[in-house]
Design a protein around this motif. Structure first.
Motif, PDB file in Angstrom:
ATOM      1  N   HIS A   1     -28.374  -5.848   3.034  1.00  0.00           N
ATOM      2  CA  HIS A   1     -28.488  -6.559   1.894  1.00  0.00           C
ATOM      3  C   HIS A   1     -28.981  -7.918   2.005  1.00  0.00           C
TER       4      HIS A   1
ATOM      5  N   ILE B   1     -32.054  -0.046   4.904  1.00  0.00           N
ATOM      6  CA  ILE B   1     -30.682   0.176   4.169  1.00  0.00           C
ATOM      7  C   ILE B   1     -30.030   1.394   4.778  1.00  0.00           C
TER       8      ILE B   1
ATOM      9  N   HIS C   1     -28.136   3.793   3.802  1.00  0.00           N
ATOM     10  CA  HIS C   1     -28.234   5.024   3.143  1.00  0.00           C
ATOM     11  C   HIS C   1     -29.540   5.577   3.435  1.00  0.00           C
TER      12      HIS C   1
ATOM     13  N   ASP D   1     -19.929   0.654   0.362  1.00  0.00           N
ATOM     14  CA  ASP D   1     -21.062   0.312  -0.578  1.00  0.00           C
ATOM     15  C   ASP D   1     -20.873   1.655  -1.342  1.00  0.00           C
TER      16      ASP D   1
ATOM     17  N   HIS E   1     -23.086   3.206  -3.164  1.00  0.00           N
ATOM     18  CA  HIS E   1     -24.261   4.270  -2.844  1.00  0.00           C
ATOM     19  C   HIS E   1     -24.107   5.137  -1.917  1.00  0.00           C
TER      20      HIS E   1
ATOM     21  N   SER F   1     -35.662   0.187  -2.630  1.00  0.00           N
ATOM     22  CA  SER F   1     -33.908   0.437  -2.481  1.00  0.00           C
ATOM     23  C   SER F   1     -33.612   1.787  -1.996  1.00  0.00           C
ATOM     24  N   CYS F   2     -32.194   2.152  -1.923  1.00  0.00           N
ATOM     25  CA  CYS F   2     -31.712   3.298  -1.334  1.00  0.00           C
ATOM     26  C   CYS F   2     -32.068   4.507  -2.329  1.00  0.00           C
TER      27      CYS F   2
ATOM     28  N   CYS G   1     -32.656  -4.266   1.316  1.00  0.00           N
ATOM     29  CA  CYS G   1     -32.310  -4.049  -0.064  1.00  0.00           C
ATOM     30  C   CYS G   1     -33.151  -4.788  -1.030  1.00  0.00           C
TER      31      CYS G   1
ATOM     32  N   CYS H   1     -33.219  -5.372  -5.227  1.00  0.00           N
ATOM     33  CA  CYS H   1     -32.274  -4.382  -5.801  1.00  0.00           C
ATOM     34  C   CYS H   1     -31.163  -5.086  -6.176  1.00  0.00           C
ATOM     35  N   LEU H   2     -30.635  -6.232  -5.373  1.00  0.00           N
ATOM     36  CA  LEU H   2     -29.539  -7.094  -5.868  1.00  0.00           C
ATOM     37  C   LEU H   2     -29.983  -8.580  -5.278  1.00  0.00           C
TER      38      LEU H   2
ATOM     39  N   ASN I   1     -31.122   1.172  -8.716  1.00  0.00           N
ATOM     40  CA  ASN I   1     -30.242   1.983  -9.361  1.00  0.00           C
ATOM     41  C   ASN I   1     -29.474   1.304 -10.515  1.00  0.00           C
TER      42      ASN I   1
ATOM     43  N   ARG J   1     -28.458  -8.627 -12.255  1.00  0.00           N
ATOM     44  CA  ARG J   1     -28.387  -7.909 -11.181  1.00  0.00           C
ATOM     45  C   ARG J   1     -29.460  -8.015 -10.050  1.00  0.00           C
TER      46      ARG J   1
HETATM   47  S1  SF4 Z   1     -28.027  -0.005  -3.987  1.00  0.00           S
HETATM   48 FE1  SF4 Z   1     -29.300  -1.751  -3.587  1.00  0.00          FE
HETATM   49  S2  SF4 Z   1     -28.165  -3.274  -2.461  1.00  0.00           S
HETATM   50 FE2  SF4 Z   1     -26.980  -1.452  -2.340  1.00  0.00          FE
HETATM   51  S3  SF4 Z   1     -27.477  -0.362  -0.376  1.00  0.00           S
HETATM   52 FE3  SF4 Z   1     -28.815   0.402  -2.024  1.00  0.00          FE
HETATM   53  S4  SF4 Z   1     -30.756  -0.925  -1.751  1.00  0.00           S
HETATM   54 FE4  SF4 Z   1     -28.598  -1.852  -0.946  1.00  0.00          FE
END
Ligand code: SF4
Lengths: 196, 475
Positions: free
Chosen positions: B63, B107, B109, B128, B130, B346-347, B407, B410-411, B429, B435
């Motif tokens: 992250h 990441i 995931h 997390d 996700h 991103s994931c 990440c 994504c954030l 996502n 965000r």
């Molecule tokens: S949603 Fe974004 S911040 Fe959360 S694990 Fe997936 S890539 Fe990382």
């Protein structure tokens, strides 16, 4: 954990639905490694708006938040609960909570009480008519009291029992360490490990 | 009565069950990262507890990490402290970790599946939301809070009430150019951001069975955006082909035994779901979001909604608020929305297939003037594979940036952020307010739409692009 039986305090009406945890606490503040001291981070972006409810002096010391439906959606960050707690909130009322957020509240000791959308509207109206008014969250009777009214709220009965007694989940599970060991002895042989 | 996939996996992991008390569920795999674990380790230390199964726990850094200059110390001191805290905690408690710079970092995931750690029938948790991504393999995988992270570290179990089950049937075949991302955005727009609350979603139907593992992960990843804790897809030959030969997958006789068991996990014909939703795949088109939650999406060919025309009061107010934040005119065509930044990663969409799909659109073309495009592989391994295929050169030749794994945008927790009012087309996502950076505006899109948008500078599908001239093709 401190037991929670009943709490009376100033309630703040948050007229918004779908308040996601990115709004409750932006990711920037998740870099901290403590559980406390997040009061400055709570609703960080919204607090720059002078009209935001917590910027009204009547609600400066609010301890109960009354929010629209789908409160706490999005990220699993327990920091959202810690930020509410650091600010002074002991309970949140909404018609619907996101699952993970509600679970986190139960673990951290904040009461997430579910009431009908109509009751939320009535409490909002009551609070806006008498800003700074107190409400009571009675966990023993599962009841919220405001003005002359009393309405039931819903909360998971196991969570309620833990909160009333101030019990910590980990100690409860560790009492079953033997059964965990027994389960482990029969796990499928091919299941992966992360080392070696 | 038969059982659903989710119920079978649940039943297989119950350590103890008692009337009126949550089931105690065994956890097969616990993934951790720097953001949601420090307070959990601190809790263990304070109580004098150890990690019960470090060998079922894995940490990675994702992250907070920068995606540029990844060989240098992290510049932001608070981020650096958090990452260093994770490393110190893992060392103290014996938990394996893939730090920045390691070939398996990425990441969380993306890392689990590519190592073959994510397998059918497992219970998988991570601090997390996700974590639902791993359900693509037929695992019961869900996000947890930090108190639960501490609980799993100490006991390898979680006390939980069974989830309800919802079948999401996606019938028929997806038209050409319509992707897994479009499917899940359409599902969320249909059932709403609270529609899945309390449920495990099981995605079923022909369109789901025809998806690759990458596509299935994209779908399951966003289950949480519909309010669901988890999403699942029954394991089949696509799943087994993906897993076979991965570093942590079973081998030899164990592989055969595992596959036999995995095949038994599919939902029984006579099982009943608590709820059921059906979508026609052949009616779907590329889908994008216009608002500030993932349920506020529409087909790319549509116009921005006119709040005055929305009957439901809460929805109308939420649309008004979203359009004000997003700086959009009611009724304007979505295709006219001009974009400043395109984020591919991103994931949700940072795996090989996603990068390939975007590269196929952008190959021989240029990112529009005034637009920046950032391409961020989901893991160091994805980055290496992409470079071996030359995808980095495709993106760089088009004028995009090629980054290290994480990440990223994504954030807004690492150096990659939107400026206030900056507008992005993002394959991630979440399009929540701020965000991707305070005041930033996000439109969620598929990798193909992201690439086409980068070329045209406005929200676009690959079909909107001018055909490549022979000159450009040979370039
Ligand atoms: S949603 Fe974004 S911040 Fe959360 S694990 Fe997936 S890539 Fe990382």
């Amino acid at each position: 954990m401190e037991p929670f039986t009943s709490h009376t305090g100033v309630a703040a009406p948050l007229r918004a639905s779908n308040v996601d945890t990115d709004q409750i606490i932006p990711a920037e503040f998740l870099k901290r490694i403590t559980r406390t001291g997040f009061e400055d981070a709570l609703f960080h972006a919204w607090r720059t708006d002078p009209d935001f409810v917590l910027n009204h002096p009547e609600y400066g010391r609010a301890t109960v938040l009354v929010a629209g439906p789908d409160f706490g959606t999005g990220s699993s960050r327990e920091h959202a609960v810690w930020a509410l707690q650091s600010y002074g909130f002991r309970a949140v009322l909404s018609a619907r909570f996101a699952d993970i957020f509600r679970g986190n509240c139960g673990k951290a000791g904040v009461v997430a009480a579910v009431v009908s959308p109509e009751v939320v509207s009535r409490i909002w109206e009551y609070l806006e008519e008498s800003p700074g008014a107190e409400v009571t969250i009675d966990l023993e009777r599962c009841e919220v009291r405001f003005g002359d009214a009393a309405e039931p709220f819903e909360i998971d009965q196991h969570v309620r029992w833990r909160l009333l007694n101030g019990f910590d989940d980990i100690s409860i599970s560790l009492e079953h360490a033997d059964e965990i060991g027994e389960y482990e002895a029969h796990r499928r042989p091919w299941l992966p490990v992360t080392v070696g | 009565m038969g059982l659903t996939l989710a119920e079978k996996v649940w039943r297989d992991h119950v350590v103890r069950s008692e009337e009126g008390v949550p089931d105690l569920l065994y956890i097969d795999l616990h993934l951790i990262h720097e953001v949601t674990s420090p307070q959990a380790f601190e809790g263990l230390r304070v109580a004098g507890r150890s990690v019960r199964r470090p060998d079922l726990t894995l940490a990675t850094e994702d992250h907070n990490v920068p995606t540029l200059d990844v060989d240098k110390p992290i510049a932001d001191p608070i981020s650096r402290t958090q990452v260093e805290t994770l490393r110190a905690n893992c060392a103290e408690f014996g938990v394996p970790i893939y730090p920045l710079g390691h070939a398996e970092q990425g990441i969380v995931h993306v890392v689990g599946p590519q190592l073959g750690l994510t397998q059918p029938g497992m219970t998988i948790v991570c601090g997390d939301s996700h974590t639902s991504t791993h359900g693509a393999f037929g695992a019961l995988a869900f996000g947890i809070g930090t108190s639960e992270v501490e609980h799993v570290l100490a006991t390898q179990t979680l006390p939980l009430k069974p989830f309800k089950t919802m079948a999401i049937n996606v019938e028929g075949e997806l038209p050409e150019g319509v992707t897994a991302k479009d499917v899940i955005l359409a599902i969320i727009a249909k059932i709403g951001t609270g529609g899945g609350q309390g449920y495990v979603l099981e995605y079923r139907g022909e369109a789901i069975r025809n998806l690759s593992m990458e596509g299935r992960m994209t779908i399951c990843n966003m289950s949480i955006e519909a309010g669901a804790r988890a999403g699942m897809i029954a394991p089949d030959d696509t799943t087994f082909d993906y897993l076979k030969g991965r570093p942590r997958a079973p081998e030899g006789a164990e592989w055969d035994a595992a596959v036999e068991y995995w095949r038994s996990l599919a939902t029984d014909d006579d099982a009943e779901f608590d709820a059921e939703v059906t979508l026609r795949a052949d009616e779907l088109t590329p889908f994008v979001t216009w608002g500030t939650n993932p349920g506020q999406g529409l087909p790319l060919a549509a116009n921005v909604p006119v709040p005055g025309e929305i009957e439901d009061q809460t929805e109308r107010e939420s649309a008004e608020k979203a359009l004000a934040y997003m700086g959009l005119e009611p009724g304007m065509p979505l295709r006219d929305i001009a974009i400043d930044t395109v984020f591919l990663g991103s994931c949700t969409n940072g795996r090989m297939e996603d990068l390939r799909a975007a590269a196929d659109v952008i190959r021989g073309r240029r990112v529009a003037d005034g637009v920046r495009m950032i391409v961020v592989p989901g893991s160091a391994r994805v980055r290496l594979s992409a470079e071996a295929e030359g995808l980095d050169r495709v993106f760089l030749a088009a004028g995009a940036e090629w980054r290290g794994a994480g990440c990223s945008m994504c954030l807004a927790m690492n150096p990659d952020k939107l400026a206030p009012q900056e507008r992005s087309a993002s394959t991630s996502n979440r399009n929540f307010e701020g965000r991707q950076g305070p005041g930033g505006r996000t439109h969620l899109v598929s990798p193909q739409v992201a690439a086409a948008t980068a070329v045209r500078g406005t929200l676009s599908a690959p079909a909107d692009l001018d055909p490549l001239t022979p000159l450009a093709e040979s370039a």
